[in-house]
Motif scaffolding. Structure first.
Motif, PDB file in Angstrom:
ATOM      1  N   MET A   1      88.539  38.689  40.536  1.00 15.64           N
ATOM      2  CA  MET A   1      87.308  37.920  40.712  1.00 15.64           C
ATOM      3  C   MET A   1      87.290  37.283  42.095  1.00 15.64           C
ATOM      4  N   LEU A   2      86.161  37.402  42.709  1.00 20.46           N
ATOM      5  CA  LEU A   2      85.970  36.746  44.001  1.00 20.46           C
ATOM      6  C   LEU A   2      85.374  35.367  43.747  1.00 20.46           C
TER       7      LEU A   2
ATOM      8  N   LEU B   1      92.537  30.538  40.718  1.00 23.20           N
ATOM      9  CA  LEU B   1      93.896  30.667  41.241  1.00 23.20           C
ATOM     10  C   LEU B   1      94.339  32.110  41.036  1.00 23.20           C
ATOM     11  N   ASN B   2      94.528  32.832  42.129  1.00 23.02           N
ATOM     12  CA  ASN B   2      94.952  34.223  42.074  1.00 23.02           C
ATOM     13  C   ASN B   2      96.470  34.298  42.153  1.00 23.02           C
TER      14      ASN B   2
ATOM     15  N   LEU C   1      89.320  22.193  47.895  1.00 25.29           N
ATOM     16  CA  LEU C   1      89.605  23.202  46.886  1.00 25.29           C
ATOM     17  C   LEU C   1      90.851  24.020  47.223  1.00 25.29           C
ATOM     18  N   GLU C   2      90.973  24.464  48.449  1.00 23.64           N
ATOM     19  CA  GLU C   2      92.108  25.296  48.836  1.00 23.64           C
ATOM     20  C   GLU C   2      93.429  24.544  48.678  1.00 23.64           C
ATOM     21  N   GLN C   3      93.431  23.294  49.084  1.00 21.58           N
ATOM     22  CA  GLN C   3      94.655  22.501  48.970  1.00 21.58           C
ATOM     23  C   GLN C   3      95.039  22.282  47.510  1.00 21.58           C
ATOM     24  N   GLU C   4      94.050  22.020  46.647  1.00 22.73           N
ATOM     25  CA  GLU C   4      94.331  21.797  45.234  1.00 22.73           C
ATOM     26  C   GLU C   4      94.815  23.079  44.552  1.00 22.73           C
TER      27      GLU C   4
ATOM     28  N   ARG D   1      98.452  23.449  45.316  1.00 25.85           N
ATOM     29  CA  ARG D   1      99.257  22.535  44.499  1.00 25.85           C
ATOM     30  C   ARG D   1      99.379  23.060  43.066  1.00 25.85           C
ATOM     31  N   LEU D   2      98.261  23.558  42.526  1.00 27.18           N
ATOM     32  CA  LEU D   2      98.288  24.112  41.179  1.00 27.18           C
ATOM     33  C   LEU D   2      99.200  25.337  41.109  1.00 27.18           C
ATOM     34  N   GLY D   3      99.132  26.199  42.117  1.00 28.36           N
ATOM     35  CA  GLY D   3      99.973  27.386  42.138  1.00 28.36           C
ATOM     36  C   GLY D   3     101.455  27.048  42.147  1.00 28.36           C
ATOM     37  N   MET D   4     101.850  26.033  42.905  1.00 25.35           N
ATOM     38  CA  MET D   4     103.257  25.623  42.952  1.00 25.35           C
ATOM     39  C   MET D   4     103.707  25.105  41.592  1.00 25.35           C
ATOM     40  N   LEU D   5     102.841  24.296  40.948  1.00 31.76           N
ATOM     41  CA  LEU D   5     103.195  23.738  39.649  1.00 31.76           C
ATOM     42  C   LEU D   5     103.322  24.838  38.595  1.00 31.76           C
ATOM     43  N   VAL D   6     102.387  25.783  38.566  1.00 28.77           N
ATOM     44  CA  VAL D   6     102.425  26.876  37.597  1.00 28.77           C
ATOM     45  C   VAL D   6     103.658  27.745  37.827  1.00 28.77           C
TER      46      VAL D   6
END
Length: 629
Positions: free
Chosen positions: A41-42, A47-48, A92-95, A98-103
């Motif tokens: 999805m574009l 989060l990809n 948005l990009e920064q959040e 952060r979400l990617g690191m946590l996941v």
């Protein structure tokens, strides 16, 4: 004992598969068994993650247990309204990072707890990753007695095919992951499924996880009740709590009732005629008229984070009223009003009401000379022999005769100037006149008229003679940059001079001061020849003092002009020829007749024939005519 798969023991029981390989599988069930495609999805809020990410490994393990399982979707978006942005676009990009690191950290930790490892030579596809815990052995077709089993451990293991005992399976409850945005205005939950005989997610588990992170404000209670029953409860990101956004205060504003900039645009009407009476340079006001309105600042509203802490708001600033001369604020401070009749003008950072001197008729013996600090509006003519001086604009509805005019602003002459070779006009801004005839004119900015006849013009800007007849005949016209006209000269070969470049106003001041010094010297000689008298004793010392002052001014001005010429010559010497693309000095005309002399810098050209639709400019140090075909 029936064979149990490892995934049944990790995630619980599931419907048994059909044992018969040849039994037909319904089309719908066959489609469900196909591997789900990974999201492509574009979506800027999505989060990809790569296909080999730990989250997808957990998802594949869970999917082996379920007939159908939605693809993981982690979006920082409002599930109830697509129009509202939960996370600002610039954050948005920064959040998402952060979400990617946590996941990544939590999903890898979860896999480690389960005991997942990759097979070196595994079966390709979804079964490539298998747990380290072995499956229970199938019951043998023939059971051996204990005596036979005691004959030897190795022989018994070979016969029974029993593997060595390993680590027991883990029982893990569902894990709730809480993600807080940096501004603490939203809290999200992501749930990992249980393993073994672990507890499925429920409302109490969700609330406890939120409270562990300190989230107590704006919790979506409905989500707490419905999420445990949802088919998408695992591997999906849900907005669990939403804070109250801060509303910053709004600064006060100033609403102008009058323009701050003067636009001196002449509208060309039918037959190329210009109405010089409709320039609207004056904005007249009476006492009490509102010049501008000042709105009060809007106070801010504090916000509240999901951690139940207040977010302070920035208060709006009060605007400073642009109050100038002859203006005052109303009692409530929201209006700037005029305290005197006159003309509104914005200068510097404030509105000023400048007094306007209204002359109902002509400037003649009934009024005498005029010397005024504001603007002057003469509804009649400026008659010969009189002087008009004003610090502001001068507007004359009639004709200017052989008089002297000095304006600190603009000069507007509705019916034109007929100077009889004695009118001297000096203006610090712009001149708009119907025509200029037999006059000496100096303007610091631009000049616009219908015709110039036998006049000497000094202009530091652009001379435009394109409306009406648009003709320049006789005299000398000197502009700093450009002259535009429909016709230059006439068929009678009347000598007409066009000069471009330099600073014409300085030469005008020098010539004017030189003429004044010459007159003062002649006047002193005349008084010296007269017999002694009280008048002579009174006037002669004052005249000699004035002559000394003017001679000193003349020397200073001559020195300035000399230095300027030397600087220009030095630049020309370095460059030799001015760059044609940077040289804006030019004459643009529809037709130029013979005996028209064009001078640009030190180069001159005298026309010997008619030239149509031409542009005269400096090319390689010479005046050249470029004709438009």
């Amino acid at each position: 004992m029936a064979k149990k798969s490892f995934f049944n023991r990790i995630f619980g029981t599931r419907p048994e598969k059909k044992e018969k390989e040849n039994e037909e599988i319904p089309l719908e069930q066959e489609e469900k068994q196909k591997p789900e495609p990974e999201p492509q999805m574009l979506d800027p809020t999505l989060l990809n993650l790569p296909s080999d990410h730990a989250l997808y490994k957990l998802w594949r393990l869970r999917k082996e247990h379920a007939d159908w399982l939605p693809v993981p979707i982690l979006r920082l978006a409002n599930p109830f309204s697509e129009e509202e942005d939960i996370v600002p676009e610039d954050q948005l990009e920064q959040e998402l990072d952060r979400l990617g690191m946590l996941v990544t950290l939590t999903s890898e930790s979860r896999l480690a707890e389960i005991g997942f490892q990759e097979e070196e030579e595994g079966i390709p596809g979804e079964t490539a990753g298998v747990p380290i815990f072995p499956e229970e052995p199938e019951a043998p077709e023939t059971l051996l007695s204990l005596e036979e089993a005691d004959s030897g451990e190795e022989e018994a293991r070979d016969i029974l095919k029993i593997e060595p005992e390993k680590k027991p399976e883990p029982d893990l409850d569902a894990q709730v992951l809480v993600f807080l945005t940096k501004d603490e205005l939203s809290a999200w939950v992501l749930v990992y499924p249980p393993s073994g005989n672990g507890r499925e997610v429920d409302g109490a588990m969700l609330v406890w996880a939120l409270r562990e992170e300190g989230v107590t404000y704006g919790i979506h209670n409905e989500l707490m009740d419905t999420l445990p029953k949802s088919d998408e409860r695992y591997f999906h990101l849900f907005l669990a709590a939403r804070g109250k956004g801060v509303v910053h205060g709004k600064d006060g504003e100033v609403e102008d009732m009058f323009p701050r900039e003067r636009k001196q645009e002449l509208k060309v009407g039918e037959f190329e005629k210009v109405n010089y009476a409709e320039l609207n340079l004056f904005h007249n006001v009476k006492v009490g008229d509102v010049i501008c309105k000042i709105s009060a600042p809007v106070p801010g509203k504090p916000g509240r984070s999901v951690l139940d802490t207040e977010i302070p708001a920035r208060e709006g600033k009060r605007m400073v009223a642009p109050q100038g001369r002859n203006t005052a604020l109303s009692e409530d401070g929201v209006r700037l009003v005029a305290t005197k009749e006159g003309h509104v003008e914005f200068l510097g950072q404030a509105f000023h009401v400048k007094p306007v001197l209204e002359i109902a008729g002509n400037v003649d013996y009934s009024t005498g000379n005029i010397n005024f600090l504001g603007d002057v509006h003469i509804h009649g003519d400026a008659c010969s022999g009189f002087t008009i001086r004003a610090m502001g604009n001068v507007t004359i509805d009639g004709v200017v005769e052989a008089c002297t005019i000095e304006a600190g602003g603009d000069l507007v002459v509705v019916k034109g100037v007929k100077g009889d070779n004695q009118a001297v006009i000096q203006v610090h801004h712009n001149i708009f006149a119907k025509y200029l005839e037999n006059a000496f004119v100096c303007v610091k900015e631009n000049l616009q008229t219908d015709s110039i006849i036998n006049s000497t013009i000094f202009c530091d800007g652009i001379i435009e003679v394109c409306s009406g007849r648009g003709i320049i005949i006789g005299g000398k016209v000197w502009a700093s940059s450009e002259v535009r006209a429909n016709i230059v000269g006439n068929r009678s070969r009347h000598p007409t001079g066009i000069r471009l470049g330099g600073r014409p106003s300085q030469d005008f001041e020098y010539a004017k001061l030189e003429q004044k010094v010459s007159w003062e010297e002649e006047e002193i000689e005349r008084l010296d020849r007269q017999p002694d008298s009280a008048a002579k004793m009174k006037n002669l010392p004052a005249l000699r003092m004035q002559l000394a002052v003017d001679q000193n001014k003349l020397k200073q001005l001559e020195k300035q002009l000399k230095e300027k010429r030397e600087a220009e010559e030095a630049r020309d010497e370095d460059k030799k020829v001015l760059d044609e693309q940077q040289d804006n000095r030019r004459l643009v005309c529809g037709i130029a007749f013979p005996e028209t002399e064009i001078t640009i810098g030190d180069a001159s050209l005298r026309l010997e024939r008619d030239v149509w639709q031409c542009t005269a400019m400096l090319v390689k140090g010479e005046v050249s005519l470029l004709q438009i075909q």
